[in-house]
Design a protein around this motif. Sequence first.
Motif, PDB file in Angstrom:
ATOM      1  N   LEU A 124      56.682 -12.092 -21.262  1.00  0.00           N
ATOM      2  CA  LEU A 124      57.238 -10.828 -20.796  1.00  0.00           C
ATOM      3  C   LEU A 124      58.757 -10.856 -20.920  1.00  0.00           C
ATOM      4  O   LEU A 124      59.404 -11.844 -20.571  1.00  0.00           O
ATOM      5  CB  LEU A 124      56.852 -10.572 -19.339  1.00  0.00           C
ATOM      6  CG  LEU A 124      55.364 -10.419 -19.057  1.00  0.00           C
ATOM      7  CD1 LEU A 124      55.136 -10.255 -17.566  1.00  0.00           C
ATOM      8  CD2 LEU A 124      54.790  -9.246 -19.809  1.00  0.00           C
ATOM      9  N   ILE A 125      59.306  -9.766 -21.433  1.00  0.00           N
ATOM     10  CA  ILE A 125      60.760  -9.661 -21.584  1.00  0.00           C
ATOM     11  C   ILE A 125      61.232  -8.531 -20.689  1.00  0.00           C
ATOM     12  O   ILE A 125      60.711  -7.397 -20.763  1.00  0.00           O
ATOM     13  CB  ILE A 125      61.122  -9.367 -23.064  1.00  0.00           C
ATOM     14  CG1 ILE A 125      60.606 -10.494 -23.947  1.00  0.00           C
ATOM     15  CG2 ILE A 125      62.619  -9.171 -23.221  1.00  0.00           C
ATOM     16  CD1 ILE A 125      60.703 -10.207 -25.415  1.00  0.00           C
ATOM     17  N   PRO A 126      62.191  -8.817 -19.812  1.00  0.00           N
ATOM     18  CA  PRO A 126      62.664  -7.755 -18.912  1.00  0.00           C
ATOM     19  C   PRO A 126      63.345  -6.645 -19.693  1.00  0.00           C
ATOM     20  O   PRO A 126      63.987  -6.878 -20.719  1.00  0.00           O
ATOM     21  CB  PRO A 126      63.636  -8.463 -17.989  1.00  0.00           C
ATOM     22  CG  PRO A 126      64.025  -9.698 -18.689  1.00  0.00           C
ATOM     23  CD  PRO A 126      62.894 -10.055 -19.615  1.00  0.00           C
ATOM     24  N   GLU A 127      63.194  -5.446 -19.201  1.00  0.00           N
ATOM     25  CA  GLU A 127      63.789  -4.277 -19.849  1.00  0.00           C
ATOM     26  C   GLU A 127      64.784  -3.656 -18.884  1.00  0.00           C
ATOM     27  O   GLU A 127      64.481  -3.459 -17.705  1.00  0.00           O
ATOM     28  CB  GLU A 127      62.688  -3.276 -20.205  1.00  0.00           C
ATOM     29  CG  GLU A 127      63.175  -2.059 -20.943  1.00  0.00           C
ATOM     30  CD  GLU A 127      62.033  -1.115 -21.264  1.00  0.00           C
ATOM     31  OE1 GLU A 127      62.329   0.053 -21.569  1.00  0.00           O
ATOM     32  OE2 GLU A 127      60.857  -1.529 -21.219  1.00  0.00           O
TER      33      GLU A 127
END
Length: 82
Positions: free
Chosen positions: A74-77
């Motif tokens: 998961l990559i923070p946005e």
Amino acid sequence: MLQEFRACVQDKSQGQRIDLFLARTESELSRSQISDFISRGFVQVDGITRKASYKLKRGECVVMTIPPLPPNTLIPEDIPVS
């Protein structure tokens, strides 16, 4: 790192399906996770890969190899708060 769970079938568990047996004895995993491991060949009964519907017999030993969890990708946005 692979984890391994081993259990031998006692009288009270005789006749149970593998997926139910493992769900009751290994409570940290969901029944759907266990079914997935069975279908992928990570569960054996006395060294033989069986289907989830296989009915266990007294004295059989069940071995489940739990594969490592996939890495968290998961990559923070950055979302503006208005």
